[in-house]
Design an enzyme around this catalytic site. Structure first.
Site, mmCIF file in Angstrom:
data_model
loop_
_atom_site.group_PDB
_atom_site.id
_atom_site.type_symbol
_atom_site.label_atom_id
_atom_site.label_comp_id
_atom_site.label_asym_id
_atom_site.label_seq_id
_atom_site.Cartn_x
_atom_site.Cartn_y
_atom_site.Cartn_z
ATOM 1 N N HIS A 249 0.951 -4.075 9.191
ATOM 2 C CA HIS A 249 2.504 -3.854 8.663
ATOM 3 C C HIS A 249 3.080 -2.975 9.893
ATOM 4 C CE1 HIS A 249 2.665 -4.657 4.526
ATOM 5 N NE2 HIS A 249 1.630 -4.007 4.156
ATOM 6 N N HIS B 274 0.762 -1.226 0.182
ATOM 7 C CA HIS B 274 -0.020 0.041 -0.075
ATOM 8 C C HIS B 274 0.793 1.155 0.116
ATOM 9 C CE1 HIS B 274 -3.604 -2.253 0.801
ATOM 10 N NE2 HIS B 274 -4.278 -1.250 0.811
#
Length: 222
Positions: A182, A133
């Site tokens: 993450h 992302h």
């Protein structure tokens, strides 16, 4: 040295610096010397958790998704190819975005870092480093801002465009930390890897495509 050569030299230097910084982050991850950074940032970001903020962060994660990348790519195609008839600018955009996606896959499988396994607010599979992302958002909004910036006549409009792109990219990265999918170093590594590739894409545009003829051999419009 001409201004054009100086600009190309700066792009090469920037790409090299970003690539080296990415390698440093990767080494720190491999040796475990960045855990303190990850832990501190995760505590700070996830400590803000509430229902309203969770909805906002899920929205920002959507803005960095593959679906949004496809939507913006279609809009970019229409704006650059149909409205402005700038084929080379479209080529630069596709190189930046597509190349970033490819690099992300290669880097993930080369490094194979597991994702955080605690306090996930959404479920996702795959490797963690670098953040897809973050890489996608940096290349997507960075390339879009670079190309649109060239067609905004007013300084205030250019500043607003850059500020919006930077803010959106940062918030997408933060959303991945907040949602627990993450590590902060994944996001940082994603930004650095994508920044290096974006510099290469702009370099190719400036050196080979910007002043070349279009598909019919006519003078360039960009």
């Amino acid at each position: 040295m001409t201004l054009r050569r100086e600009r190309l030299r700066k792009l090469i230097t920037a790409a090299f610096i970003f690539a080296v910084l990415f390698l440093i982050v990767a080494v720190l991850i491999e040796t475990g010397h960045i855990a303190w950074f990850d832990d501190a940032v995760i505590r700070a970001v996830q400590g803000l958790e509430n229902d309203g903020l969770t909805r906002v962060m899920k929205w920002f994660t959507f803005l960095g998704s593959s679906l949004m990348a496809v939507i913006l790519s279609v809009l970019a195609f229409f704006f650059l190819m149909v409205v402005l008839k700038h084929r080379r600018e479209l080529l630069m955009f596709l190189t930046a975005v597509g190349g970033s996606e490819l690099w992300n896959l290669l880097l993930k499988y080369a490094i194979q870092r597991d994702r955080p396994n605690t306090h996930r607010l959404i479920e996702i599979t795959g490797y963690s480093f670098p953040s897809g992302h973050s890489m996608g958002a940096f290349s997507l909004y960075g390339a879009f801002a670079f190309l649109v910036w060239r067609h905004i006549p007013f300084l205030a409009g250019r500043i607003a465009m850059i500020a919006a792109g930077v803010a959106l990219t940062l918030l997408i990265g933060i959303s991945r930390i907040y949602l627990g999918v993450h590590y902060p170093s994944d996001v940082l590594g994603g930004f650095l890897a994508s920044a290096a590739w974006l510099m290469v894409s702009i370099l190719l545009f400036e050196k080979y495509w910007r002043h070349s003829g279009n598909l019919h051999g006519k003078p360039g419009l960009a």
